[in-house]
Scaffold this motif. Structure first.
Motif, PDB file in Angstrom:
ATOM      1  N   LYS A 175      35.727  34.487  34.141  1.00  0.00           N
ATOM      2  CA  LYS A 175      36.494  34.286  32.919  1.00  0.00           C
ATOM      3  C   LYS A 175      35.672  33.459  31.938  1.00  0.00           C
ATOM      4  CE  LYS A 175      40.745  32.075  31.246  1.00  0.00           C
ATOM      5  NZ  LYS A 175      41.936  31.299  31.653  1.00  0.00           N
ATOM      6  N   ARG A 176      35.588  33.927  30.683  1.00  0.00           N
ATOM      7  CA  ARG A 176      34.833  33.229  29.654  1.00  0.00           C
ATOM      8  C   ARG A 176      35.664  33.168  28.376  1.00  0.00           C
ATOM      9  NH1 ARG A 176      29.670  33.464  31.897  1.00  0.00           N
ATOM     10  NH2 ARG A 176      29.294  35.231  33.295  1.00  0.00           N
ATOM     11  N   GLY A 177      35.329  32.203  27.521  1.00  0.00           N
ATOM     12  CA  GLY A 177      35.986  32.102  26.229  1.00  0.00           C
ATOM     13  C   GLY A 177      37.193  31.198  26.248  1.00  0.00           C
ATOM     14  N   ASP A 178      37.851  31.107  25.067  1.00  0.00           N
ATOM     15  CA  ASP A 178      39.005  30.233  24.906  1.00  0.00           C
ATOM     16  C   ASP A 178      40.284  31.068  24.948  1.00  0.00           C
ATOM     17  OD1 ASP A 178      38.924  31.571  22.521  1.00  0.00           O
ATOM     18  OD2 ASP A 178      38.343  29.828  21.318  1.00  0.00           O
ATOM     19  N   ARG A 179      41.376  30.405  24.562  1.00  0.00           N
ATOM     20  CA  ARG A 179      42.686  31.046  24.657  1.00  0.00           C
ATOM     21  C   ARG A 179      42.832  32.225  23.702  1.00  0.00           C
ATOM     22  NH1 ARG A 179      47.539  29.394  26.809  1.00  0.00           N
ATOM     23  NH2 ARG A 179      49.399  30.300  25.884  1.00  0.00           N
ATOM     24  N   GLU A 180      42.221  32.138  22.527  1.00  0.00           N
ATOM     25  CA  GLU A 180      42.370  33.196  21.538  1.00  0.00           C
ATOM     26  C   GLU A 180      41.442  34.380  21.812  1.00  0.00           C
ATOM     27  OE1 GLU A 180      44.555  33.366  19.082  1.00  0.00           O
ATOM     28  OE2 GLU A 180      45.475  31.476  19.689  1.00  0.00           O
ATOM     29  N   LYS A 181      40.317  34.122  22.437  1.00  0.00           N
ATOM     30  CA  LYS A 181      39.334  35.184  22.667  1.00  0.00           C
ATOM     31  C   LYS A 181      38.801  35.042  24.088  1.00  0.00           C
ATOM     32  CE  LYS A 181      37.443  38.553  20.208  1.00  0.00           C
ATOM     33  NZ  LYS A 181      38.249  39.569  19.503  1.00  0.00           N
ATOM     34  N   ILE A 182      39.484  35.645  25.035  1.00  0.00           N
ATOM     35  CA  ILE A 182      39.124  35.520  26.444  1.00  0.00           C
ATOM     36  C   ILE A 182      38.411  36.797  26.885  1.00  0.00           C
ATOM     37  CG2 ILE A 182      39.973  35.082  28.767  1.00  0.00           C
ATOM     38  CD1 ILE A 182      42.427  33.811  27.551  1.00  0.00           C
ATOM     39  N   ARG A 183      37.389  36.596  27.667  1.00  0.00           N
ATOM     40  CA  ARG A 183      36.626  37.724  28.204  1.00  0.00           C
ATOM     41  C   ARG A 183      36.543  37.589  29.720  1.00  0.00           C
ATOM     42  NH1 ARG A 183      30.349  39.394  26.725  1.00  0.00           N
ATOM     43  NH2 ARG A 183      29.911  40.468  28.694  1.00  0.00           N
ATOM     44  N   PHE A 184      36.767  38.696  30.394  1.00  0.00           N
ATOM     45  CA  PHE A 184      36.665  38.750  31.852  1.00  0.00           C
ATOM     46  C   PHE A 184      35.549  39.729  32.225  1.00  0.00           C
ATOM     47  CE2 PHE A 184      40.997  37.439  30.996  1.00  0.00           C
ATOM     48  CZ  PHE A 184      41.231  36.453  31.934  1.00  0.00           C
ATOM     49  N   ASP A 185      34.585  39.240  32.954  1.00  0.00           N
ATOM     50  CA  ASP A 185      33.481  40.086  33.420  1.00  0.00           C
ATOM     51  C   ASP A 185      33.751  40.571  34.841  1.00  0.00           C
ATOM     52  OD1 ASP A 185      32.075  39.759  31.050  1.00  0.00           O
ATOM     53  OD2 ASP A 185      31.042  37.954  31.765  1.00  0.00           O
ATOM     54  N   TRP A 186      33.504  41.853  35.045  1.00  0.00           N
ATOM     55  CA  TRP A 186      33.702  42.479  36.355  1.00  0.00           C
ATOM     56  C   TRP A 186      32.354  43.037  36.822  1.00  0.00           C
ATOM     57  CZ3 TRP A 186      37.550  42.600  39.818  1.00  0.00           C
ATOM     58  CH2 TRP A 186      37.534  43.581  40.816  1.00  0.00           C
ATOM     59  N   ARG A 187      31.819  42.458  37.893  1.00  0.00           N
ATOM     60  CA  ARG A 187      30.479  42.813  38.349  1.00  0.00           C
ATOM     61  C   ARG A 187      30.470  43.270  39.805  1.00  0.00           C
ATOM     62  NH1 ARG A 187      26.908  37.820  35.719  1.00  0.00           N
ATOM     63  NH2 ARG A 187      27.483  38.241  33.531  1.00  0.00           N
ATOM     64  N   PHE A 188      31.447  44.038  40.172  1.00  0.00           N
ATOM     65  CA  PHE A 188      31.439  44.571  41.538  1.00  0.00           C
ATOM     66  C   PHE A 188      30.290  45.567  41.698  1.00  0.00           C
ATOM     67  CE2 PHE A 188      32.611  47.295  45.026  1.00  0.00           C
ATOM     68  CZ  PHE A 188      33.159  46.432  45.952  1.00  0.00           C
ATOM     69  N   ASN A 189      30.156  46.445  40.717  1.00  0.00           N
ATOM     70  CA  ASN A 189      29.061  47.411  40.725  1.00  0.00           C
ATOM     71  C   ASN A 189      27.983  46.897  39.777  1.00  0.00           C
ATOM     72  OD1 ASN A 189      27.346  49.596  40.737  1.00  0.00           O
ATOM     73  ND2 ASN A 189      28.883  51.104  40.109  1.00  0.00           N
TER      74      ASN A 189
END
Length: 266
Positions: A175-189
């Protein structure tokens, strides 16, 4: 005179019991010796298949083979027939289906998603994703705790391939970013990392867009629309460029929304 009368009366007398039994035996022997009657065989009729089959006629055969066809179908064949945006529709008390658009020519569910929890540790939930229906192939399971400090590390396991792969969520889901602009990175592959970016309006998430991670100005692969009011269903629209990665998109979407909507992780 008396002799003549006695003779006539003797001749006209009914047969004795012995004679009647003998007659019955003769009739039964004749009936047994009579050859059986063979009915003529009816000519064999072969019905030709109808040349102009309607969609209603084909629908009966499709419904009989629906579950087997769904399990045997690959994600690419589903992609070409199903039309989005797709809808997460409730299916019983602890499951939902990902359904194509109502105007799609293929109305069969793409995924069956169910939730179960551990009886001894009720804070731990398992999300099971199956292809098609509830009898379909299990392609992934996500296991996580809804508590923040119980020390349990969530996992995700891909089971669709010949060799199941398991990973800890804290090693592949960031999870990255703040409350207004949150980004979730998915690196399974590692060959296909995904990124889910929230879009907010008036401090409320109106959509979450999925792109390929690690690229500058990447194309949008999918857009998740959360429900804005009670009774409204969530939708997931997958673009043509995202169709080859539908499994990864659906699994990462479920993991991201489960984490985004958890109270301690907001």
């Amino acid at each position: 005179m008396s002799d003549a009368v006695s003779i006539r009366s003797t001749r006209s007398a009914p047969p004795s019991y012995r004679d009647s039994v003998a007659l019955q035996l003769q009739h039964s022997i004749l009936e047994e010796e009579e050859p059986p009657r063979i009915a003529p065989e009816a000519p064999l009729v072969v019905l030709a298949p109808p040349t102009n089959s309607s969609t209603d006629t084909l629908g009966e055969a499709t419904s009989r083979n629906r579950s087997s066809n769904v399990e045997a179908r690959t994600s690419s064949s589903i992609d070409t027939e199903a039309r989005g945006p797709f809808t997460f529709s409730p299916f019983g008390p602890n499951a939902m289906l990902l359904l194509p658009h109502v105007l799609s020519s293929n109305s069969r569910p793409l995924y069956h998603i169910s939730i179960s929890n551990d009886c001894f540790r009720p804070q731990i939930y398992t999300t099971t994703i199956r292809r098609g229906t509830e009898q379909g192939q299990v392609i992934a399971e996500i296991q996580r705790s809804i508590l923040h400090d119980d020390g349990y590390r969530g996992t995700v396991e891909y089971r669709g391939s010949m060799r199941p792969k398991l990973a800890y969520l804290d090693e592949i889901h960031f999870k990255r970013g703040d409350r207004e602009k949150i980004r979730f990175d998915w690196r399974f592959n590692k060959d296909m990392p995904l990124a889910w970016q929230t879009n907010c309006s008036a401090k409320k998430v109106i959509s979450v867009q999925c792109t390929k991670g690690g690229e500058k100005d990447p194309p949008i692969l999918a857009t998740f629309i959360p429900s804005k009011k009670k009774g409204q269903l969530q939708t997931l629209d997958i673009t043509s460029k995202g169709r080859p990665y539908m499994d990864d998109i659906v699994i990462s979407c479920l993991a991201t929304e489960g984490r985004r909507t958890t109270m301690y992780d907001r």
